[in-house]
Design a protein around this motif. Structure first.
Motif, PDB file in Angstrom:
ATOM      1  N   THR A  48       0.707  -1.225  -0.156  1.00  0.00           N
ATOM      2  CA  THR A  48      -0.152   0.080  -0.067  1.00  0.00           C
ATOM      3  C   THR A  48       0.843   1.182  -0.073  1.00  0.00           C
ATOM      4  O   THR A  48       0.466   2.249  -0.758  1.00  0.00           O
ATOM      5  CB  THR A  48      -0.890  -0.153   1.259  1.00  0.00           C
ATOM      6  N   ALA A  49       1.712   1.231   0.772  1.00  0.00           N
ATOM      7  CA  ALA A  49       2.933   2.455   0.682  1.00  0.00           C
ATOM      8  C   ALA A  49       3.476   2.599  -0.752  1.00  0.00           C
ATOM      9  O   ALA A  49       3.679   3.676  -1.049  1.00  0.00           O
ATOM     10  CB  ALA A  49       3.760   2.369   2.043  1.00  0.00           C
ATOM     11  N   ASP A  50       4.124   1.588  -0.941  1.00  0.00           N
ATOM     12  CA  ASP A  50       4.683   1.563  -2.221  1.00  0.00           C
ATOM     13  C   ASP A  50       3.796   2.166  -3.399  1.00  0.00           C
ATOM     14  O   ASP A  50       4.036   3.244  -4.207  1.00  0.00           O
ATOM     15  CB  ASP A  50       5.214   0.171  -2.961  1.00  0.00           C
ATOM     16  N   TRP A  51       2.328   1.692  -3.307  1.00  0.00           N
ATOM     17  CA  TRP A  51       1.610   2.209  -4.322  1.00  0.00           C
ATOM     18  C   TRP A  51       1.311   3.530  -4.291  1.00  0.00           C
ATOM     19  O   TRP A  51       1.165   4.379  -5.422  1.00  0.00           O
ATOM     20  CB  TRP A  51       0.261   1.187  -4.421  1.00  0.00           C
ATOM     21  N   ASN A  52       0.894   4.125  -2.953  1.00  0.00           N
ATOM     22  CA  ASN A  52       0.709   5.534  -2.555  1.00  0.00           C
ATOM     23  C   ASN A  52       1.924   6.204  -3.177  1.00  0.00           C
ATOM     24  O   ASN A  52       1.852   7.424  -3.780  1.00  0.00           O
ATOM     25  CB  ASN A  52       0.242   5.625  -1.320  1.00  0.00           C
ATOM     26  N   ALA A  53       3.267   5.832  -2.880  1.00  0.00           N
ATOM     27  CA  ALA A  53       4.427   6.557  -3.430  1.00  0.00           C
ATOM     28  C   ALA A  53       4.301   6.755  -4.927  1.00  0.00           C
ATOM     29  O   ALA A  53       4.531   7.775  -5.389  1.00  0.00           O
ATOM     30  CB  ALA A  53       5.706   5.967  -2.853  1.00  0.00           C
ATOM     31  N   ARG A  58       3.452   9.884  -9.722  1.00  0.00           N
ATOM     32  CA  ARG A  58       2.836  10.101 -10.968  1.00  0.00           C
ATOM     33  C   ARG A  58       2.222  11.388 -11.256  1.00  0.00           C
ATOM     34  O   ARG A  58       2.261  12.091 -12.135  1.00  0.00           O
ATOM     35  CB  ARG A  58       1.811   8.947 -11.160  1.00  0.00           C
ATOM     36  N   ALA A  59       1.531  11.999  -9.917  1.00  0.00           N
ATOM     37  CA  ALA A  59       0.986  13.066  -9.920  1.00  0.00           C
ATOM     38  C   ALA A  59       1.814  14.512 -10.109  1.00  0.00           C
ATOM     39  O   ALA A  59       1.496  15.245 -10.751  1.00  0.00           O
ATOM     40  CB  ALA A  59       0.069  13.072  -8.468  1.00  0.00           C
ATOM     41  N   LEU A  63       2.346  12.059 -14.979  1.00  0.00           N
ATOM     42  CA  LEU A  63       2.348  10.786 -15.942  1.00  0.00           C
ATOM     43  C   LEU A  63       0.914  10.249 -15.991  1.00  0.00           C
ATOM     44  O   LEU A  63       0.070  10.408 -15.104  1.00  0.00           O
ATOM     45  CB  LEU A  63       3.393   9.548 -15.346  1.00  0.00           C
ATOM     46  N   PRO A  64       0.501   9.720 -17.144  1.00  0.00           N
ATOM     47  CA  PRO A  64      -0.801   9.234 -17.285  1.00  0.00           C
ATOM     48  C   PRO A  64      -1.057   7.957 -16.545  1.00  0.00           C
ATOM     49  O   PRO A  64      -0.130   7.079 -16.346  1.00  0.00           O
ATOM     50  CB  PRO A  64      -0.969   9.078 -18.774  1.00  0.00           C
ATOM     51  N   ARG A  65      -2.019   7.569 -16.193  1.00  0.00           N
ATOM     52  CA  ARG A  65      -2.457   6.330 -15.502  1.00  0.00           C
ATOM     53  C   ARG A  65      -2.111   5.080 -16.574  1.00  0.00           C
ATOM     54  O   ARG A  65      -2.607   5.333 -17.603  1.00  0.00           O
ATOM     55  CB  ARG A  65      -4.010   6.404 -14.913  1.00  0.00           C
TER      56      ARG A  65
END
Length: 73
Positions: A48-53, A58-59, A63-65
């Motif tokens: 979860t922490a890695d994904w949020n980082a 990206r924001a 970068l696009p999703r």
């Protein structure tokens, strides 16, 4: 036998018989529960922490999703 000929008997995704769809849904739910239940909480917290980082990065870089990313919650 050509690939096209072999594919003629394969139903399109989402076009299985209702009983098959229900069984596949149960298998999918059971498999997900098994995988999630076998990961320690610390591992899930780390993911979860890695994904949020990654989302923050990206924001910040605009970068696009990616097409394979989970849908935003």
């Amino acid at each position: 036998m050509s690939t096209t000929t072999r594919q003629l008997g394969v139903p399109a995704p989402g076009r299985f018989a209702p009983e098959s769809e229900a069984r596949l849904d149960r298998l999918d739910r059971d498999a997900t529960a098994h995988v999630e239940g076998s990961r320690p909480q610390k591992t899930r917290d780390g993911y979860t922490a890695d994904w949020n980082a990654w989302l923050r990065f990206r924001a910040e870089t605009d970068l696009p999703r990616p097409p394979s990313a989970p849908a935003p919650s």
